[in-house]
Every structure is written in C-alpha cells, then in structure tokens.
Write an enzyme that holds these catalytic residues in place. Structure first.
Site, PDB file in Angstrom:
ATOM      1  N   ASP A  35       0.852  -1.193   0.000  1.00 24.43           N
ATOM      2  CA  ASP A  35       0.000   0.000   0.000  1.00 24.43           C
ATOM      3  C   ASP A  35       0.889   1.245   0.000  1.00 24.43           C
ATOM      4  O   ASP A  35       1.875   1.319   0.730  1.00 24.43           O
ATOM      5  CB  ASP A  35      -0.921  -0.015   1.231  1.00 24.43           C
ATOM      6  CG  ASP A  35      -2.050   0.977   1.101  1.00 24.43           C
ATOM      7  OD1 ASP A  35      -3.210   0.552   0.965  1.00 24.43           O
ATOM      8  OD2 ASP A  35      -1.775   2.205   1.140  1.00 24.43           O
ATOM      9  N   ILE A  36       0.525   2.221  -0.811  1.00 18.36           N
ATOM     10  CA  ILE A  36       1.315   3.448  -0.946  1.00 18.36           C
ATOM     11  C   ILE A  36       1.279   4.285   0.332  1.00 18.36           C
ATOM     12  O   ILE A  36       2.164   5.095   0.578  1.00 18.36           O
ATOM     13  CB  ILE A  36       0.804   4.272  -2.156  1.00 18.36           C
ATOM     14  CG1 ILE A  36       1.881   5.187  -2.692  1.00 18.36           C
ATOM     15  CG2 ILE A  36      -0.461   5.040  -1.821  1.00 18.36           C
ATOM     16  CD1 ILE A  36       1.530   5.810  -4.037  1.00 18.36           C
ATOM     17  N   GLN A  99     -14.127   3.055   1.239  1.00 17.61           N
ATOM     18  CA  GLN A  99     -13.537   2.563  -0.021  1.00 17.61           C
ATOM     19  C   GLN A  99     -13.262   3.759  -0.925  1.00 17.61           C
ATOM     20  O   GLN A  99     -14.184   4.478  -1.310  1.00 17.61           O
ATOM     21  CB  GLN A  99     -14.463   1.568  -0.722  1.00 17.61           C
ATOM     22  CG  GLN A  99     -13.824   0.993  -1.997  1.00 17.61           C
ATOM     23  CD  GLN A  99     -14.708  -0.025  -2.731  1.00 17.61           C
ATOM     24  OE1 GLN A  99     -15.868  -0.228  -2.363  1.00 17.61           O
ATOM     25  NE2 GLN A  99     -14.157  -0.632  -3.756  1.00 17.61           N
ATOM     26  N   HIS A 105     -10.204  -4.736  -3.517  1.00 22.40           N
ATOM     27  CA  HIS A 105      -8.869  -4.934  -2.947  1.00 22.40           C
ATOM     28  C   HIS A 105      -8.982  -5.387  -1.505  1.00 22.40           C
ATOM     29  O   HIS A 105      -9.829  -4.913  -0.762  1.00 22.40           O
ATOM     30  CB  HIS A 105      -8.010  -3.680  -3.062  1.00 22.40           C
ATOM     31  CG  HIS A 105      -8.659  -2.427  -2.548  1.00 22.40           C
ATOM     32  ND1 HIS A 105      -9.616  -1.732  -3.262  1.00 22.40           N
ATOM     33  CD2 HIS A 105      -8.493  -1.747  -1.396  1.00 22.40           C
ATOM     34  CE1 HIS A 105      -9.996  -0.675  -2.568  1.00 22.40           C
ATOM     35  NE2 HIS A 105      -9.335  -0.672  -1.424  1.00 22.40           N
ATOM     36  N   HIS A 107      -7.050  -5.425   1.918  1.00 25.48           N
ATOM     37  CA  HIS A 107      -5.934  -4.903   2.709  1.00 25.48           C
ATOM     38  C   HIS A 107      -5.448  -6.015   3.633  1.00 25.48           C
ATOM     39  O   HIS A 107      -6.265  -6.704   4.274  1.00 25.48           O
ATOM     40  CB  HIS A 107      -6.401  -3.773   3.635  1.00 25.48           C
ATOM     41  CG  HIS A 107      -6.818  -2.511   2.959  1.00 25.48           C
ATOM     42  ND1 HIS A 107      -5.998  -1.433   2.815  1.00 25.48           N
ATOM     43  CD2 HIS A 107      -8.010  -2.152   2.406  1.00 25.48           C
ATOM     44  CE1 HIS A 107      -6.645  -0.453   2.207  1.00 25.48           C
ATOM     45  NE2 HIS A 107      -7.879  -0.861   1.951  1.00 25.48           N
TER      46      HIS A 107
END
Ligand code: DGP
Length: 119
Positions: A35-36, A99, A105, A107
């Site tokens: 994750d960024i 979201q 996606h 996590h």
C-alpha cells in the site's frame, strides 16, 4: 464476466504495469503490492487482475478467483513474518466503509497491535 479493464482505474493501471508499485506477487488472476500509504508496519493489497468494483460485484463464477486471493494472502502474510503474531484482512466496501478505489482490494495489515472494533 464483466470488464477486464476499466479506463481510469488506478489498480487496473497497476495490474497492467503502467503505474509502478512495490509488487509482492502476481499470477494470471491476482496481484499483490504494498500500500502506498501504509497504516501498519506491514500493509499490502491483494487485488484481482480483472476489474471488479467491489465484493458486491462478485458472482459464483468468481469462486476460484476469491479462493486464490485468500491463498495469496496467507502465503504472503507468512512470508512477511505475520503468521505467529497474526494480522488483519480488510475489504472496505462503499463510501461509509471508506472505499476510495473502486477496484476490489483486500488490505492485509500486521506488525503492530490492531484495535477492535475498527473506527
Ligand atoms: P480503500 O480506502 O479501502 O479504497 O484503500 C485504497 C488503498 O489504496 C489506500 O490504502 C491507498 C492505496 N493506494 C491508492 N493509490 C495507490 C497507488 O497508486 N499505489 C499503491 N501502491 N497503493 C495505492
């Protein structure tokens, strides 16, 4: 089966290799990358390669895909050292849940104490 790729979708662009990510795993169905904006010492995302907006858009024909996502989650969590301490899998769905990316996606968060219930 729905669209393979949605124009303007950031995760479709990552799956196509057009946007760089710290890739952890990929096969013909599934992709995993960090994750960024990590919310825990270990925080990665597992996504279907094909564009699926959310769990609301899954159908019975996606059973193998969903199983593969879960297998990848378990394998990567173990590889990244989370098996003993435990970890959390989160699928935010819709606005109230936060979201922000409209491509399904999962996590995977770990490496610290995780409070419950979540905010
Ligand atoms: P959610 O809020 O559940 O929709 O989570 C979306 C997550 O996606 C958020 O934690 C940040 C992450 N994210 C958004 N854009 C990018 C990107 O371009 N690269 C990576 N690696 N992660 C991204």
């Amino acid at each position: 089966m729905g669209v393979l790729r949605l124009s303007g979708c950031i995760f479709c662009a990552i799956a196509a290799g057009e946007i760089k990510s710290q890739l952890l795993y990929e096969d013909d169905q599934v992709l995993a990358f960090r994750d960024i904006n990590p919310a825990a010492p270990v925080h990665f995302l597992v996504i279907p390669r094909r564009h699926i907006a959310s769990v609301l858009d899954l159908d019975p024909g996606d059973a193998d895909l969903v199983a593969q996502i879960h297998v990848v989650i378990g394998k990567l969590a173990a590889d990244l050292g989370l098996a003993d301490m435990g970890f959390r899998v989160v699928v935010n769905t819709g606005e109230v849940a936060g979201q922000t990316v409209g491509h399904l996606h999962y996590h995977v968060l770990g490496g610290r104490e995780l409070g419950w219930p979540p905010g």
